[in-house]
Design a protein around this motif. Structure first.
Motif, PDB file in Angstrom:
ATOM      1  N   SER A 165      -6.094   2.456  12.844  1.00 32.85           N
ATOM      2  CA  SER A 165      -5.273   1.623  11.956  1.00 32.85           C
ATOM      3  C   SER A 165      -5.579   0.135  12.106  1.00 32.85           C
ATOM      4  CB  SER A 165      -3.789   1.869  12.212  1.00 32.85           C
ATOM      5  OG  SER A 165      -3.445   1.534  13.549  1.00 32.85           O
ATOM      6  N   ARG A 182      -9.166  -2.929   8.944  1.00 31.78           N
ATOM      7  CA  ARG A 182      -8.718  -3.216   7.579  1.00 31.78           C
ATOM      8  C   ARG A 182      -9.830  -3.815   6.718  1.00 31.78           C
ATOM      9  NH1 ARG A 182      -3.465  -2.911   6.492  1.00 31.78           N
ATOM     10  NH2 ARG A 182      -3.822  -4.251   4.679  1.00 31.78           N
ATOM     11  N   TYR A 185      -8.760  -3.388   1.076  1.00 33.64           N
ATOM     12  CA  TYR A 185      -9.617  -3.253   2.252  1.00 33.64           C
ATOM     13  C   TYR A 185     -10.941  -3.946   1.937  1.00 33.64           C
ATOM     14  CZ  TYR A 185      -6.177   0.389   3.225  1.00 33.64           C
ATOM     15  OH  TYR A 185      -4.996   1.075   3.435  1.00 33.64           O
ATOM     16  N   ASP A 208     -11.259  -6.603  13.297  1.00 33.57           N
ATOM     17  CA  ASP A 208     -10.576  -5.661  12.416  1.00 33.57           C
ATOM     18  C   ASP A 208     -11.538  -5.040  11.400  1.00 33.57           C
ATOM     19  OD1 ASP A 208     -11.057  -7.944  10.942  1.00 33.57           O
ATOM     20  OD2 ASP A 208      -9.136  -7.890   9.875  1.00 33.57           O
ATOM     21  N   ASP A 235      -4.827   4.453   3.833  1.00 33.64           N
ATOM     22  CA  ASP A 235      -3.439   4.146   3.489  1.00 33.64           C
ATOM     23  C   ASP A 235      -2.488   4.867   4.431  1.00 33.64           C
ATOM     24  OD1 ASP A 235      -4.282   2.585   1.385  1.00 33.64           O
ATOM     25  OD2 ASP A 235      -3.914   4.102  -0.159  1.00 33.64           O
ATOM     26  N   GLN A 292      -2.408   3.123   7.799  1.00 29.65           N
ATOM     27  CA  GLN A 292      -1.665   1.865   7.749  1.00 29.65           C
ATOM     28  C   GLN A 292      -0.153   2.123   7.745  1.00 29.65           C
ATOM     29  OE1 GLN A 292      -2.954  -1.139   8.227  1.00 29.65           O
ATOM     30  NE2 GLN A 292      -4.911  -0.059   8.457  1.00 29.65           N
TER      31      GLN A 292
END
Length: 223
Positions: free
Chosen positions: A58, A61, A105, A114, A217, A220
């Motif tokens: 997670s 991104r 993203y 990240d 998704d 997240q």
């Protein structure tokens, strides 16, 4: 009569759907850094998956998209496709992923804490028989057969499939954090995907990208 036919078609589409179906991959090919770690997926029957221990998926991104690779080893197969077609199909996965991730993203070119690096590998493509494949979905007996196949998670009659792999690496350390192998075939009533092998491949690439986006998704929301 026309309204009744249209209603029947809508019912078939609702029951069978147009999403690509995962077919069973008997053995994970050795095309990947994490191939020795790949195991049958508990979440998606027929697929193979690896997630590194303690990986914080997670946290990623942003994504770097590597050029796709073409696997030529044991288990690969591309029939009578030209080299240009094979390269085009591989690139479809990158292009569709770029479109699916969108601004949520970002696609980047530089490593970061990240950012993960994604690499697709095309493994095999089986041929779709054009027009004949489409006809089996619109004549009554063919529609019935394909409805049953679609409901059972199977491929439509004479429609090909694409086997591909995806790996995710930490962009800074380079370690493999996740990998997967999937064989997808379009949903039994995705008529556009039955027009030829390239159309089938495009439908699979689009669905593969959608599956990746849905997974991100979900991570997240959970993270």
């Amino acid at each position: 009569m026309m309204r009744q036919g249209a209603a029947t078609a809508c019912m078939l589409l609702a029951l069978a759907g147009c999403a690509a179906q995962t077919q069973e991959v008997q053995e994970a090919p050795s095309a990947f850094a994490g191939s020795t770690h790949l195991r049958p997926s508990s979440e998606e029957p027929g697929a193979w998956t690896y997630i590194a221990p303690n990986a914080q998926l997670s946290a990623y991104r942003r994504f770097i998209l590597d050029p796709p690779r073409i696997f030529r080893g044991e288990g690969s197969g591309y029939g009578d496709l030209s080299e240009a077609d094979i390269q085009q199909i591989a690139q479809m996965f990158v292009d569709e992923t770029r479109a699916a991730l969108g601004p949520t993203y970002p696609i980047v070119t530089q490593p970061g804490p990240d950012a993960a690096r994604l690499r697709y590998t095309l493994i095999a493509v089986s041929r779709t028989v054009p027009y004949v494949s489409t006809a089996t979905r619109v004549i009554p007996i063919g529609a019935a057969i394909n409805l049953l196949k679609g409901g059972a998670g199977g491929a439509g009659t004479l429609t090909g499939s694409v086997t591909y792999g995806i790996e995710a690496f930490d962009s800074q350390g380079g370690q493999l954090v996740a990998a997967a192998v999937r064989e997808l075939t379009p949903g039994a009533f995705d008529l556009g995907a039955t027009l030829g092998t390239m159309e089938t491949a495009r439908a699979v690439a689009k669905d593969a990208a959608a599956k990746l986006r849905a997974r991100l998704d979900s991570l997240q929301r959970a993270g």
